[in-house]
Write a protein that holds these residues in place. Sequence first.
Motif, short mmCIF file in Angstrom:
data_model
loop_
_atom_site.label_atom_id
_atom_site.label_comp_id
_atom_site.label_asym_id
_atom_site.label_seq_id
_atom_site.Cartn_x
_atom_site.Cartn_y
_atom_site.Cartn_z
N CYS A 69 0.83 -1.18 0.00
CA CYS A 69 0.00 0.00 0.00
C CYS A 69 0.87 1.23 0.00
CB CYS A 69 -0.96 0.02 1.17
SG CYS A 69 -0.18 0.25 2.74
N SER A 70 0.38 2.24 -0.63
CA SER A 70 1.10 3.51 -0.68
C SER A 70 0.29 4.56 0.04
CB SER A 70 1.31 3.93 -2.13
OG SER A 70 2.07 2.98 -2.82
N LYS A 71 0.95 5.26 0.94
CA LYS A 71 0.27 6.34 1.64
C LYS A 71 1.03 7.62 1.34
CE LYS A 71 -0.04 3.18 5.47
NZ LYS A 71 0.69 2.89 6.70
N ALA A 72 0.33 8.67 1.17
CA ALA A 72 0.98 9.96 0.98
C ALA A 72 -0.01 11.05 1.32
CB ALA A 72 1.45 10.12 -0.45
N PRO A 88 6.73 11.88 3.42
CA PRO A 88 7.17 11.07 2.28
C PRO A 88 6.05 10.18 1.75
CG PRO A 88 7.91 10.10 4.33
CD PRO A 88 7.26 11.39 4.69
N THR A 89 6.19 9.77 0.52
CA THR A 89 5.39 8.66 0.01
C THR A 89 5.91 7.39 0.68
OG1 THR A 89 5.05 9.74 -2.10
CG2 THR A 89 4.82 7.34 -2.06
N ILE A 90 5.01 6.52 1.08
CA ILE A 90 5.44 5.27 1.74
C ILE A 90 4.92 4.07 0.96
CG2 ILE A 90 5.38 3.89 3.85
CD1 ILE A 90 4.89 6.46 5.42
N VAL A 91 5.81 3.21 0.58
CA VAL A 91 5.43 1.92 0.00
C VAL A 91 5.81 0.87 1.05
CG1 VAL A 91 5.84 0.25 -1.85
CG2 VAL A 91 5.86 2.71 -2.35
N ILE A 104 9.83 7.49 0.24
CA ILE A 104 10.29 8.09 -1.01
C ILE A 104 9.93 9.57 -0.99
CG2 ILE A 104 10.18 8.02 -3.54
CD1 ILE A 104 8.97 5.16 -3.23
N GLY A 105 10.91 10.43 -1.28
CA GLY A 105 10.59 11.84 -1.37
C GLY A 105 11.82 12.72 -1.41
N SER A 106 11.58 14.00 -1.62
CA SER A 106 12.65 14.99 -1.64
C SER A 106 12.91 15.48 -0.22
CB SER A 106 12.22 16.14 -2.54
OG SER A 106 13.08 17.24 -2.36
N GLY A 107 14.18 15.65 0.12
CA GLY A 107 14.52 16.24 1.42
C GLY A 107 14.32 15.32 2.61
N LEU A 108 14.23 14.03 2.39
CA LEU A 108 13.94 13.12 3.51
C LEU A 108 15.10 13.03 4.51
CD1 LEU A 108 11.98 10.11 1.98
CD2 LEU A 108 11.20 12.37 2.65
N LEU A 109 16.34 13.26 4.04
CA LEU A 109 17.47 13.21 4.97
C LEU A 109 17.45 14.39 5.95
CD1 LEU A 109 20.40 11.86 2.78
CD2 LEU A 109 19.30 10.74 4.73
#
Lengths: 452, 452
Positions: A69-72, A88-91, A104-109
């Motif tokens: 499932c993907s949550k965002a 983030p998007t989560i798979v 998954i996403g930009s700037g997660l660090l």
Amino acid sequence: MACTTNAFFLSLSSKPNAKLSSDFSPNSSDFFVRLNKPAKVSLRSSSYGELNPGRVALSRQSGLRGRICSKATKMMDQSVGEKSSKSPTIVEVDLGNRSYPIYIGSGLLDQHELLQKHVNGKKVLVVTNTTIAPLYLDKVVDALTKGNPNVSVENVILPDGEMYKNMDTLMKVFDKAIESRLDRRCTFVALGGGVIGDMCGFAAASFLRGVNFIQIPTTVMAQVDSSVGGKTGINHPLGKNLIGAFYQPQCVLIDTDTLETLPDRELASGLAEVIKYGLIRDAEFFEWQEKNMEKLIARDPNALAYAIKRSCENKAEVVSLDEKEGGLRATLNLGHTFGHAIETGFGYGQWLHGEAIAAGMVMAVDMSYRLGWIDSSIVKRVNDILLRAKLPTAPPETMTVEMFKSVMSVDKKVADGLLRLILLKGPLGNCVFTGEYDRKALDDTLSAFCKS
Amino acid sequence: MACTTNAFFLSLSSKPNAKLSSDFSPNSSDFFVRLNKPAKVSLRSSSYGELNPGRVALSRQSGLRGRICSKATKMMDQSVGEKSSKSPTIVEVDLGNRSYPIYIGSGLLDQHELLQKHVNGKKVLVVTNTTIAPLYLDKVVDALTKGNPNVSVENVILPDGEMYKNMDTLMKVFDKAIESRLDRRCTFVALGGGVIGDMCGFAAASFLRGVNFIQIPTTVMAQVDSSVGGKTGINHPLGKNLIGAFYQPQCVLIDTDTLETLPDRELASGLAEVIKYGLIRDAEFFEWQEKNMEKLIARDPNALAYAIKRSCENKAEVVSLDEKEGGLRATLNLGHTFGHAIETGFGYGQWLHGEAIAAGMVMAVDMSYRLGWIDSSIVKRVNDILLRAKLPTAPPETMTVEMFKSVMSVDKKVADGLLRLILLKGPLGNCVFTGEYDRKALDDTLSAFCKS
């Protein structure tokens, strides 16, 4: 890079008795994979938000034991590539009590809590390489330690490249871990591409018989494929990934910003695996790639983020259904048996993994066509999209039939002496994993692509 | 062999403020193990046959998730040692879909179907050493191939000894496996003592990310301990078994006839682990050993067979309850933290594993007494039985406090910097696995047993 694009068409013109089988029904002796066909899998629309009608649901549940499932916060495809401090998007990779999220996403660090919540003990060992360390090591140490003074972080910086994915390099990780007095509650963090992820994962699986680990993949190849699913290992001089373990991480953190520093050739290499998902199980994704390949090559952040997410969804679903590669999971290796032979025979590190896999996919597709299992239009589409992705469509000229056969005989998919291959069969998006094929087709494919 | 027996009593006489705690109730901060007390575990008599009233039931079921059962054609203790072609005694290790049998008996290598039914594929790799190969390799190859022409057997003969339990030797197994074109359906067979079993098991766990394996232990040490439970691994120059995997075999085949060729010193080494089971969880077994130690040393077949079976039952029960060493399983390591320090500090191979563990157990018992957790009578009984088993009761004279502390700091039972130890607490047959103890007791024990 010795890369010819003629061999493929030569092989077609020299192909004897080619005919397309009109029967695509599953053969009882084959392991026939058609999960992507709506009639075979129950697809369930997500209730999380707006769906792009042009693609499959972001959240879908198969009729078998697997689930992804993907949550965002925003579910528009365009959202995942935006550079901001949003969720983030989560798979989710569903493996019972060993399930884990892919962020998954930009700037997660910069979102320190994401990493920190997956670190259990007080000590972390970051495993990275000489290329990535100057770019992202400090950032990762910050992410692990900011506001978290109880955690101490050690690091080991390995030489960069597939040729170092061996036992000697692995021992450096153990040496560092033991010198640093790490115990069973420590966490290993893989920061880098597929080589780092595979080695760090195997080190984590084997150190004290198993410690936690986290994947922070920094290449498209690692983000769309190798960091997900728990395959870890090292190469042996006689073959790739022959020594390793199935060992799942605590999480995979994909900060798409890390792709900004990725060389063009590495980018293209990763796209080979993206293309693979389309071919083996997701025709719609392949068609999206046909429309968007130039955007991907130009690093359009939205296009890249979507390709990563969709690839992870495909990978997560397959891994959930068949973690230990009883059958279905092997289909993720389309082109890999040919490709591993290229990597091994041509010398690790001469070609990037995805480059070898691209040529390997062309060979697998050629063989599928010789067997009469696919239409010629698929052959052409595969060749075209790989060329647009700036990937090789034939093996290096130095590869011989004998080199292919020698390496392929020790492939992990050999069972009791029989080499099983992943081949396309039926409409786009369908494949089989089988040892039942006409040996002549394999010989003909090898002859067509090798000068001797 | 540098082995003093005085240090133990010296340490007792120098022990300050020793007092026996009268409170044996579980401390909430300890992991208190008392499974052997009938009040805590439901013991169920077996319906399989006649029971010797002097010992616990051959088949017993704990109230937790674990279960062991022993089946035999005759259930008298004396039956398992008789040399004939009868059915083996079977101890089952219950691990869900990874459960497996331990076969125990005389002449089992002549019962070919026992081995053959656990070989799935067509290829087998026997891993053994230069000592065992001339004695039993042909016999094992016969057992695998007689009436079974489809199976081909390769072998790899490693140098004998703990000092070879390292990555270089392990690579020889991988080299042979790959050269022999073994695939995922192959079976590795460990033929030898604990070193061979640990290395072969880790090779099987890692080759192609995991292939089948079978244990044929040929030493008391391996038969009563290391071949059962799936701990595999190799040593690192800085510590024992620091690299490895939890990986269960398809079966363990214990042919007690192989003990006929075992050197006296190896026999005694194995008895250290037998004594351990009595101390940590099976007081009745310890008392049986006190009555029968001279028989064991004299290799009385019935006594040895009974000791092996009873040890395997204890090991199987603990492993079934706690495969990955969350807590309970750690209790099997009584004396091992001190013992590993001796093996590492004194040089692998100088002392046998059981010799180091014997000295380690004396140190753990000494420390337990210093903490006031056990009666002095237990201290004496442990010392006495080890001497009768011709085992060391103190570390080598060259060991220093610093050497112990250095190696113990990288022990696998360290958690977030805290060294947890297995210590006796309460009546005979009870122990704890805990990091909560007075550091002074540890320092005093180390000082008492080391000259500097």
